[in-house]
Motif scaffolding. Structure first.
Motif: not given
Length: 392
Positions: A345-346, A348-349, A304, A343, A307-308, A314-315, A311-312
């Motif tokens: 999710r990268f 998609d985000t 996790s 990845y 993953e965070e 990617a944002s 995600r950050q």
């Protein structure tokens, strides 16, 4: 302005098969002039008849297509971690695609020797005479001097010697084939547009997110070149005033410091040094040796914390994309590179954040895609560059 013959040839190549009636409808010329041009192109073996189309009441029309054996092209990608050599016929069908790692041994001389040997082997395997090769297009990491065919001073190459490399002259002397240079992001965008030509995208943005950030733009089907060939400029977009910087000559608060492979590695190293934690103990390496491959391994184990971080990052990339989209308003945005392809999710985000920050949304919304060619885009676009310069 392209000649009428070039326009007709390019249209046939892009459409696959075309009738005379379609060409007359598209171009302002008499039937007799078009007939003469088509007969001339058939006699020169540029095009060939490929059968008959459906009848609309009279005789069935002859369909024309390009002759795939008229010429051949090599496309060479020179990148930081891997390079690719592609071989294409005149329809831009890939006849061979070969990749190799760019390790410490891959000096400019070694790359040229290796690529030259593979070109010779490919031609032997396909029983093609070297005289049929139109040229070698090269797509390379910048900065470049495109006019002189020189790779100036790219970052992060494992091998020494990649400074002021006259790559076109080296390839020409080794192979005897004409060579031209373009930056890799532009080449990738050219390749992807060709692959998507049935959708007819004219205004496109390409962003490569990997070790660094690279971008290219296309307007009305033409690559936009600046006065300097610095394909990594998107990485210097400031998104946080007085923020960190990735390199000593980079901007403070630049996008590359938040959304790149190096940024993620540094973020992980810093967090492990400061906070430690159970997941840090599992890594079994000192913080300074945490690398991207290790972070991907942790992602697969649903870490996790990692993953965070992704995600950050990617944002932040999504914000950078929104800035470029709001400035340019492309029809299509193509995303490539290690962060995008390793990845999901990268990706998609990043596009989710970009969409939320696009001005005029939802009246205006670009199409986001990972592209059709992906890792083969640069080699394809480099070869396509030579295809466009082929004398017709």
């Amino acid at each position: 302005m392209p000649s009428p013959k070039r326009l007709i040839y390019s249209h046939i190549a892009e459409r696959g098969t075309v009738s005379k009636a379609e060409l007359l409808e598209r171009y302002s010329m008499t039937s007799s002039t078009l007939t003469r041009l088509l007969e001339e192109m058939v006699s020169e073996k540029l095009i060939e008849a490929s059968g008959f189309g459906p009848s609309s009441g009279g005789r069935r029309p002859i369909l024309y297509e390009t002759n795939p054996h008229y010429g051949y092209f090599f496309g060479l990608e020179i990148s930081r971690f891997s390079s690719t050599l592609g071989f294409f016929d005149v329809r831009m069908n890939p006849m061979s695609l070969t990749r190799w790692r760019m390790d410490e041994a891959m000096t400019p001389e070694r790359v040229v020797d290796h690529a030259s040997a593979m070109m010779k082997a490919i031609l032997n395997d396909h029983r093609i005479d070297p005289s049929q090769v139109v040229g070698v297009g090269i797509g390379a990491v910048g900065p470049l001097d495109r006019e002189r065919g020189i790779i100036v001073k790219p970052r992060y190459f494992s091998s020494p010697g990649w400074v002021n490399v006259p790559i076109c002259r080296m390839i020409e002397e080794k192979t005897g084939f004409p060579a031209e240079l373009e930056n890799g992001a532009n080449a990738a965008l050219m390749g992807e547009q060709w692959a998507m030509r049935s959708a007819k995208p004219l205004h496109m943005l390409y962003v490569h997110a990997g070790v660094g950030l690279r971008s290219a733009m296309m307007s009305y089907g033409q690559i936009i070149h600046g006065s300097l060939d610095m394909e990594g400029a998107i990485g210097q977009m400031i998104i946080q005033t007085d923020g960190p910087r990735l390199n000593e000559d980079g901007n403070f608060g630049a996008l590359e410091a938040f959304a790149s492979v190096q940024a993620l590695e540094r973020m992980a190293q810093s967090r492990v040094k400061i906070n430690g934690g159970d997941w840090a103990g599992r890594l079994q390496v000192p913080p300074d040796r945490i690398r991207y491959e290790l972070l991907l391994q942790e992602l697969r184990q649903n870490n996790s914390h990692v993953e965070e971080m992704f995600r950050q990052a990617a944002s932040y990339l999504g914000i950078g994309l929104a800035n470029m989209i709001n400035m340019f308003h492309p029809e299509t945005v193509v995303l490539g590179g290690a962060l995008i392809n390793s990845y999901d999710r990268f990706y998609d985000t990043a596009i989710g954040v970009a969409r939320k920050n696009v001005y005029y949304y939802p009246e205006y919304e670009p199409v986001f895609t990972k592209g059709e060619l992906r890792e083969d885009a640069v080699a394809t676009g480099a070869a396509l560059m030579m295809w466009k310069k082929m004398p017709v």
